[in-house]
Enzyme design. Structure first.
Site, PDB file in Angstrom:
ATOM      1  N   GLU A 225       1.449  -2.062  -3.265  1.00 55.30           N
ATOM      2  CA  GLU A 225       1.875  -0.850  -3.385  1.00 55.30           C
ATOM      3  C   GLU A 225       3.387  -0.598  -3.024  1.00 55.30           C
ATOM      4  O   GLU A 225       3.593  -1.212  -1.915  1.00 55.30           O
ATOM      5  CB  GLU A 225       0.973   0.275  -2.809  1.00 55.30           C
ATOM      6  CG  GLU A 225      -0.225   0.543  -3.386  1.00 55.30           C
ATOM      7  CD  GLU A 225      -1.313   1.582  -2.820  1.00 55.30           C
ATOM      8  OE1 GLU A 225      -0.482   2.190  -1.898  1.00 55.30           O
ATOM      9  OE2 GLU A 225      -2.350   1.865  -2.983  1.00 55.30           O
TER      10      GLU A 225
ATOM     11  N   GLU B  83       1.486   5.962 -10.776  1.00 54.58           N
ATOM     12  CA  GLU B  83       0.365   6.873 -10.676  1.00 54.58           C
ATOM     13  C   GLU B  83       0.851   8.151 -10.481  1.00 54.58           C
ATOM     14  O   GLU B  83       1.723   8.405  -9.532  1.00 54.58           O
ATOM     15  CB  GLU B  83      -0.336   6.259  -9.455  1.00 54.58           C
ATOM     16  CG  GLU B  83      -1.636   7.162  -9.084  1.00 54.58           C
ATOM     17  CD  GLU B  83      -2.498   6.703  -8.255  1.00 54.58           C
ATOM     18  OE1 GLU B  83      -2.519   5.639  -7.685  1.00 54.58           O
ATOM     19  OE2 GLU B  83      -3.652   7.371  -7.673  1.00 54.58           O
TER      20      GLU B  83
ATOM     21  N   LYS C 123      -2.231  -6.752  -6.657  1.00 54.48           N
ATOM     22  CA  LYS C 123      -1.225  -5.420  -7.039  1.00 54.48           C
ATOM     23  C   LYS C 123      -0.862  -4.929  -5.619  1.00 54.48           C
ATOM     24  O   LYS C 123      -1.620  -5.032  -4.465  1.00 54.48           O
ATOM     25  CB  LYS C 123      -2.275  -4.398  -7.433  1.00 54.48           C
ATOM     26  CG  LYS C 123      -1.294  -3.243  -7.635  1.00 54.48           C
ATOM     27  CD  LYS C 123      -1.920  -2.056  -8.796  1.00 54.48           C
ATOM     28  CE  LYS C 123      -3.239  -1.397  -8.134  1.00 54.48           C
ATOM     29  NZ  LYS C 123      -3.245  -0.589  -6.975  1.00 54.48           N
TER      30      LYS C 123
ATOM     31  N   ASP D 243      -6.444  -5.526  -5.380  1.00 58.38           N
ATOM     32  CA  ASP D 243      -5.448  -4.786  -4.399  1.00 58.38           C
ATOM     33  C   ASP D 243      -5.057  -5.749  -3.262  1.00 58.38           C
ATOM     34  O   ASP D 243      -6.274  -6.001  -2.700  1.00 58.38           O
ATOM     35  CB  ASP D 243      -6.040  -3.454  -4.390  1.00 58.38           C
ATOM     36  CG  ASP D 243      -5.289  -2.397  -4.910  1.00 58.38           C
ATOM     37  OD1 ASP D 243      -4.088  -2.542  -5.210  1.00 58.38           O
ATOM     38  OD2 ASP D 243      -6.036  -1.541  -5.317  1.00 58.38           O
TER      39      ASP D 243
ATOM     40  N   ASP E 183      -8.400  -1.157  -4.241  1.00 55.97           N
ATOM     41  CA  ASP E 183      -8.871  -0.640  -2.806  1.00 55.97           C
ATOM     42  C   ASP E 183      -9.547   0.828  -2.932  1.00 55.97           C
ATOM     43  O   ASP E 183     -10.135   1.147  -1.833  1.00 55.97           O
ATOM     44  CB  ASP E 183      -7.971  -0.950  -1.896  1.00 55.97           C
ATOM     45  CG  ASP E 183      -6.476  -0.016  -2.375  1.00 55.97           C
ATOM     46  OD1 ASP E 183      -6.592   0.683  -3.164  1.00 55.97           O
ATOM     47  OD2 ASP E 183      -5.402  -0.049  -1.326  1.00 55.97           O
ATOM     48  N   SER E 184      -9.472   1.457  -3.890  1.00 54.86           N
ATOM     49  CA  SER E 184     -10.340   2.589  -3.958  1.00 54.86           C
ATOM     50  C   SER E 184     -11.741   2.167  -3.989  1.00 54.86           C
ATOM     51  O   SER E 184     -12.498   3.362  -3.760  1.00 54.86           O
ATOM     52  CB  SER E 184     -10.265   3.255  -5.482  1.00 54.86           C
ATOM     53  OG  SER E 184     -10.268   2.061  -6.467  1.00 54.86           O
TER      54      SER E 184
HETATM   55  O1  KIV Z   1      -7.199   1.197  -6.065  1.00 52.38           O
HETATM   56  C1  KIV Z   1      -7.128   1.682  -7.309  1.00 52.38           C
HETATM   57  O2  KIV Z   1      -8.138   2.267  -8.028  1.00 52.38           O
HETATM   58  C2  KIV Z   1      -6.061   2.010  -7.998  1.00 52.38           C
HETATM   59  C3  KIV Z   1      -5.840   2.722  -9.252  1.00 52.38           C
HETATM   60  C4  KIV Z   1      -5.823   3.957  -9.035  1.00 52.38           C
HETATM   61  C5  KIV Z   1      -4.420   2.365 -10.008  1.00 52.38           C
HETATM   62  O3  KIV Z   1      -4.822   1.521  -7.209  1.00 52.38           O
END
Ligand code: KIV
Length: 261
Positions: free
Chosen positions: A112, A179, A110, A81, A43-44
């Site tokens: 969090e 992280e 993924k 994510d 989600d970055s």
């Molecule tokens: O969204 C992302 O890029 C991440 C990484 C920093 C692990 O969760």
């Protein structure tokens, strides 16, 4: 394509796992030709591809759009994510969202944090959905954490992250991202868990590493976190290419005769 079983075997045999984020077709094509083990459609992407200030702006349609673009270019294992609050809007919504991500091409999701998520992760993993956990600095909680800073630095938070990693493993996670935690914590977790840990800003002791693609390619001239190694000066190289193209157009050097016919 490597599977979650192979990631487990890699940990067991001491082979490091390389993961990189990716959000689009053309860079996924390059990654597909590389030796990278897995791709994270993080989600970055809300920040690096769309210019938002945090990952909170990533939503399910955005994530599916990026997953689908990446999937069209690569056969690598794709982790996607789960966007902010997607798992807090009811079970039906959660399963529909995961269904969309998988139909778009994801092989795993993924999520969090551990608090309030363990039962749900347990149910997902029992439904055939590989889940990667994420502990330490969890960017979707940035408003609660008060900034992008190291987690697990005091005893209470160190022990909490360690305990959470065990709980995530028990809930069925196939791997956990750590992280921005101290390396003695990531070492302790990595030694204790059977599932692989993937670190970012968490030192060298994790079973693998993940970096944001645009960071490792040096695409942002203003972003220099200590934990990022820039393998390319992408910003400068691309700027130079664009200016050379501009000069060539202005000086009538492009297109040449050969490029015209
Ligand atoms: O969204 C992302 O890029 C991440 C990484 C920093 C692990 O969760």
């Amino acid at each position: 394509m490597k599977s979650i079983l192979e990631f487990g075997k890699m940990k067991a045999t001491g082979k490091k796992i390389s993961v990189v984020t990716c959000y689009d077709f053309w860079s996924a094509k390059i990654i597909d030709d590389s030796n990278i083990d897995a791709v994270l459609v993080g989600d970055s992407g809300a920040m690096v591809m769309h210019g938002f200030e945090t990952t909170i702006n990533a939503e399910i349609n955005m994530m599916c759009y990026h997953v689908a673009a990446v999937k069209r270019a690569t056969k690598k294992f794709i982790i996607a994510d789960l966007p902010f609050l997607e798992h807090k809007k009811g079970k039906e919504n959660l399963f529909n969202s995961i269904d969309l991500l998988f139909k778009a091409g994801a092989n795993a999701i993924k999520i969090e944090g551990a608090d309030g998520n363990l039962e749900m992760i347990n149910e997902l993993t029992q439904s055939g959905i590989p889940v990667m956990g994420h502990l330490g600095l969890v960017p979707q909680s940035i408003n609660q954490l008060g900034g992008y800073k190291k987690q697990g630095s005091n005893e209470k938070s160190f022990n909490k992250i360690f305990d959470d990693s065990l709980k995530l493993q028990d809930a069925g996670c196939f791997s956990i991202v750590l992280e921005m935690v101290p390396s003695d914590l990531s070492k302790k977790i990595t030694n204790k868990l059977e599932i692989p840990t993937i670190g970012i800003g968490a030192g060298a002791e994790t079973d693998g590493q993940v970096l944001v693609l645009t960071d490792l390619l040096g695409m942002d001239k203003d972003f220099h976190p200590k934990f990022v190694r820039k393998y390319l000066q992408g910003y400068n190289l691309i700027l130079e290419a664009l200016n050379t193209y501009n000069d060539d157009v202005k000086k009538k050097n492009f297109p040449s005769l050969r490029e015209s016919n």
